[in-house]
Design an enzyme around this catalytic site. Structure first.
Site, PDB file in Angstrom:
ATOM      1  N   ASP A 163       0.833  -1.094   0.219  1.00 28.81           N
ATOM      2  CA  ASP A 163      -0.076  -0.229   0.109  1.00 28.81           C
ATOM      3  C   ASP A 163       0.820   1.337   0.150  1.00 28.81           C
ATOM      4  OD1 ASP A 163      -2.223   1.596   0.445  1.00 28.81           O
ATOM      5  OD2 ASP A 163      -1.951   1.610   2.556  1.00 28.81           O
ATOM      6  N   ASN A 417       6.847  -7.647   6.321  1.00 31.02           N
ATOM      7  CA  ASN A 417       5.654  -6.859   6.840  1.00 31.02           C
ATOM      8  C   ASN A 417       4.198  -7.751   6.441  1.00 31.02           C
ATOM      9  OD1 ASN A 417       4.203  -4.495   8.113  1.00 31.02           O
ATOM     10  ND2 ASN A 417       3.195  -4.711   6.004  1.00 31.02           N
ATOM     11  N   GLU A 418       3.496  -8.045   7.281  1.00 36.95           N
ATOM     12  CA  GLU A 418       2.404  -8.639   6.872  1.00 36.95           C
ATOM     13  C   GLU A 418       2.408  -9.823   5.832  1.00 36.95           C
ATOM     14  OE1 GLU A 418      -0.860  -5.780   6.451  1.00 36.95           O
ATOM     15  OE2 GLU A 418      -0.586  -5.362   8.548  1.00 36.95           O
ATOM     16  N   ASN A 471      -0.021  -5.972  13.659  1.00 33.68           N
ATOM     17  CA  ASN A 471      -0.929  -4.844  13.046  1.00 33.68           C
ATOM     18  C   ASN A 471      -1.947  -4.985  12.942  1.00 33.68           C
ATOM     19  OD1 ASN A 471       1.859  -4.041  12.151  1.00 33.68           O
ATOM     20  ND2 ASN A 471       1.665  -4.516   9.997  1.00 33.68           N
ATOM     21  N   TYR A 473      -6.423  -3.293  12.663  1.00 37.99           N
ATOM     22  CA  TYR A 473      -7.139  -2.355  12.364  1.00 37.99           C
ATOM     23  C   TYR A 473      -8.799  -2.437  12.847  1.00 37.99           C
ATOM     24  CZ  TYR A 473      -3.221  -0.411   9.884  1.00 37.99           C
ATOM     25  OH  TYR A 473      -2.135   0.116   9.497  1.00 37.99           O
ATOM     26  N   TYR A 477     -10.792  -1.137   9.559  1.00 32.93           N
ATOM     27  CA  TYR A 477     -11.148  -2.119   8.352  1.00 32.93           C
ATOM     28  C   TYR A 477     -12.423  -3.301   8.819  1.00 32.93           C
ATOM     29  CZ  TYR A 477      -7.233  -0.411   5.752  1.00 32.93           C
ATOM     30  OH  TYR A 477      -6.486   0.562   4.762  1.00 32.93           O
ATOM     31  N   GLU A 508       1.170  -1.359  14.008  1.00 33.22           N
ATOM     32  CA  GLU A 508       0.336  -0.426  13.183  1.00 33.22           C
ATOM     33  C   GLU A 508      -1.230  -0.639  14.065  1.00 33.22           C
ATOM     34  OE1 GLU A 508       0.002  -1.372   9.157  1.00 33.22           O
ATOM     35  OE2 GLU A 508       2.260  -1.601   8.919  1.00 33.22           O
ATOM     36  N   TRP A 553       0.066   3.654  12.954  1.00 32.76           N
ATOM     37  CA  TRP A 553       0.289   3.801  11.457  1.00 32.76           C
ATOM     38  C   TRP A 553      -0.786   5.080  11.185  1.00 32.76           C
ATOM     39  CZ3 TRP A 553       3.553   1.816   8.497  1.00 32.76           C
ATOM     40  CH2 TRP A 553       3.286   1.732   7.100  1.00 32.76           C
ATOM     41  N   LYS A 572      -3.785   7.950   7.024  1.00 35.09           N
ATOM     42  CA  LYS A 572      -3.575   7.648   8.510  1.00 35.09           C
ATOM     43  C   LYS A 572      -2.795   8.358   9.076  1.00 35.09           C
ATOM     44  CE  LYS A 572      -5.542   2.947   7.682  1.00 35.09           C
ATOM     45  NZ  LYS A 572      -5.562   3.050   6.175  1.00 35.09           N
TER      46      LYS A 572
HETATM   47  C1  GCB Z   1      -1.179  -2.436   6.778  1.00 36.03           C
HETATM   48  C2  GCB Z   1       0.138  -2.163   5.865  1.00 36.03           C
HETATM   49  C3  GCB Z   1       0.428  -0.874   5.639  1.00 36.03           C
HETATM   50  C4  GCB Z   1      -0.808  -0.257   4.939  1.00 36.03           C
HETATM   51  C5  GCB Z   1      -1.764  -0.080   6.257  1.00 36.03           C
HETATM   52  C6  GCB Z   1      -3.180   0.611   5.560  1.00 36.03           C
HETATM   53  O1  GCB Z   1      -1.751  -3.379   7.326  1.00 36.03           O
HETATM   54  O2  GCB Z   1       1.242  -2.702   6.791  1.00 36.03           O
HETATM   55  O3  GCB Z   1       1.433  -0.887   4.694  1.00 36.03           O
HETATM   56  O4  GCB Z   1      -0.536   1.091   4.711  1.00 36.03           O
HETATM   57  O5  GCB Z   1      -2.012  -1.486   6.411  1.00 36.03           O
HETATM   58  O6  GCB Z   1      -3.381   1.814   5.864  1.00 36.03           O
HETATM   59  O7  GCB Z   1      -4.132  -0.130   5.183  1.00 36.03           O
END
Ligand code: GCB
Length: 596
Positions: A163, A417-418, A471, A473, A477, A508, A553, A572
């Site tokens: 991303d 990462n992820e 990480n 959200y 999300y 994150e 993040w 973000k």
């Molecule tokens: C994540 C990623 C990061 C993205 C972020 C997002 O999990 O590691 O690279 O930018 O989410 O904002 O969706």
């Protein structure tokens, strides 16, 4: 790999500035030997910078393939008899370079340095033409991965699974430097503390010499008195009354390594900076110098208007000053190794770093709406992420550790990462990479940033690692806008991870936020919602012992490719892309400075 330095025996010259530049949409340059003469066209390009945003043309911004850089340099007169090296601090994602008609170096990977001994191809006092072709294609054998989609009309579109915008070019300094023919090739310093003493073990590798001796002296950075001396390419010294490197206190020492020829003359000297500190994990505590450390900070990007990912000291220093302003003590180099100048700065100012490879997007199941994925794919297979990808990934880890091993600021290696860490194949993929990282550096914990769907019941690799980087959200999300449910889900999951008895750093969490958008009901995208979401996470962290850190993040809004959930990039940031604070920045400042 040693950074170029000016010393009594060495000299360097930066080749930053304007270079001739040519886009190569038809992939003609290699066949037509563009290195053999002046590049076609009139374009010029600043180095360092991403080329994408400098020329206002969609064909440049979205170019897929080769771009060419060229400049003529006069080799300093005084370098006669020396060993001359051409060095690129980074070329994203791969490059080949020529001096006049001779190909001198080729390198895969966009964020680590590479160099070539060009002594045979240049003459002191004379001109040399340097040509570099930089290629920005992401494939199943690049880190990060991607693939190129051929459209019916012949156009090529780069697809990738991360991303952030696929910026490319000569992102960092290009150097020409000279060493003596017998020279210090590498230095490794590891440290320990014993009461008031600092214990320093060192290993120097010398090349181009036979019968030469090595001696070292340790002094405080900034030209202090010598505090310890030793003889030999490998050894240990004790520093009495040591001033340890610690978060917020960038105490540094220099190990001066000297190569002495059989006649007793010092033929090369190299000053290797280091800090005396320890890093350890004790159950769920993350210890620096034996004291519990709690990470407060951000995931960042090297990202700015016009420059893209090009290193820029103005942005760098301003970002560090904003970290200070807000009360942060750390950041993660998401999602690739940063310019080494960033680590030098963090060393000097006592800022703690989680150092990450460019292995981002090894997860073909995230896709969906966020990343515009064109077609469903399986992560681990012979056609996608395979043992060939793993070999490139291993190389990326080796180059990261080789460059950054002596930086006291670096306290964790994040090797991905992820990635997809749910499929059983993930274990065979990661097990050797973790082992390799530990072999290269037994002194630092190894981690990877775990993806939201890889919950404790599904993840198959986290037990291989020393520290849990998560990480999440919830509230963005998932449970979008419903912070009450998000709080319950987050807490339940963290309590589950906490049973693993490892430190948890939330690497994150956050919410896209349109600056200036306000809402009395704290709706998603508003500044109020970002503030409330972060406060909710912090309430949960404060209830769970095993949480050893929080990195939001993101530090600042950044460029991504276009998409239906990306309005001029990822929003973000707690700061905007031009580094103005959103409301959350003030709330964080109160929390992190203890003013809440
Ligand atoms: C994540 C990623 C990061 C993205 C972020 C997002 O999990 O590691 O690279 O930018 O989410 O904002 O969706």
């Amino acid at each position: 790999m040693l950074a170029p330095r000016d010393t009594p025996t060495r000299e360097r010259t930066s080749l930053n500035g304007l270079w001739r530049f040519a886009l190569d949409p038809g992939a003609a340059g290699r066949g037509a030997r563009w290195w053999a003469g002046p590049l076609p066209g009139e374009a010029e390009m600043p180095v360092p910078a991403s080329f994408n945003d400098v020329i206002p043309d969609r064909a440049v911004r979205d170019h897929v393939g080769d771009v060419w850089y060229q400049r003529v340099v006069r080799v300093p007169r005084g370098w006669d008899g020396g060993r001359v090296v051409l060095r690129f601090d980074a070329a994203t994602h791969r490059a080949t370079a020529w001096i006049d008609d001779e190909r001198v170096v080729e390198h895969e990977g966009g964020y680590t340095p590479f160099e070539a001994d060009v002594t045979a191809h240049v003459r002191a006092g004379e001109e040399a033409r340097i040509t570099v072709v930089v290629n920005n294609v992401l494939s199943w054998t690049s880190i990060p991965p991607g693939y190129v989609q051929e459209l019916d009309d012949g156009r090529r579109v780069q697809q990738y699974f991360h991303d952030f915008f696929n910026y490319a070019g000569l992102h960092r300094t290009v150097w020409l430097y000279a060493t003596p023919p017998a020279y210090v090739e590498d230095v490794t310093v590891t440290t320990d503390l014993d009461g008031a003493y600092g214990l320093v073990a060192y290993r120097a590798r010398v090349a181009g010499a036979t019968g030469h001796a090595v001696r070292v002296a340790v002094r405080e950075d900034g030209g202090g008195e010598v505090v310890a001396r030793a003889e030999g390419a490998e050894g240990a010294v004790r520093i009495p009354g040591v001033r340890a490197w610690r978060p917020g206190e960038g105490n540094l020492y220099v190990l001066d390594v000297e190569v002495v020829d059989p006649a007793g003359e010092v033929v090369d000297s190299y000053p290797q900076t280091f800090g005396v500190r320890t890093v350890a994990i004790d159950g769920e505590r993350f210890l620096i110098n034996g004291e519990p450390f709690y990470f407060k900070g951000f995931g960042k990007h090297e990202d700015a208007a016009l420059r893209g990912r090009g290193h820029d000291p103005v942005t760098m220093v301003h970002d560090f000053e904003l970290l200070r302003w807000i009360g942060a003590n750390s950041f993660r180099t998401s999602h690739y190794p940063y310019d080494e100048a960033v680590l030098d700065y963090a060393d000097r100012h006592g800022v703690v770093v989680i150092d990450e490879t460019a292995a981002v997007g090894l997860n073909l199941n995230v896709g969906g709406g966020i990343l515009n994925q064109a077609e469903p794919l399986t992560t681990y297979s012979d056609e996608t992420i395979s043992s060939r990808t793993q070999a490139v990934h291993r190389q990326a880890i080796e180059e990261l550790v080789a460059r950054d091993k002596n930086h006291p600021c670096v306290v964790v290696w994040s090797i991905a990462n992820e990635p997809d860490s749910i499929q059983p194949e993930a274990r065979a993929y990661f097990e050797p990479l973790v082992a390799e990282t530990r072999r290269l550096d037994p002194t630092r914990p190894v981690g990877f940033a775990n993806f939201m769907l890889a919950t404790p019941d599904r993840d198959v690799v986290s037990d291989l690692f020393d520290v849990l980087l998560l990480n999440r959200y919830y509230g963005w999300y998932a449970q979008t806008g419903d912070l009450d449910t998000a709080e319950q889900v987050l807490e339940a999951e963290l309590r589950e991870w906490a049973r693993r008895a490892r430190p948890i750093v939330m690497t994150e969490y956050g919410a896209d936020t349109q600056p200036g958008l306000h809402s009395v009901t704290s709706d998603p995208w508003s500044e109020e919602f970002q503030t409330d979401l972060l406060a909710m996470y912090h309430r949960v962290f404060d209830r769970i012992e095993a949480v050893a850190g929080e990195q939001i993040w993101h530090f600042a809004d950044f460029a991504t490719r276009s998409g239906v959930s990306r309005v001029d990039g990822n929003k973000k940031g707690v700061f905007t892309r031009d580094r103005r604070p959103k409301a959350a920045a003030h709330a964080l400042r109160r929390r992190w400075r203890g003013e809440a």
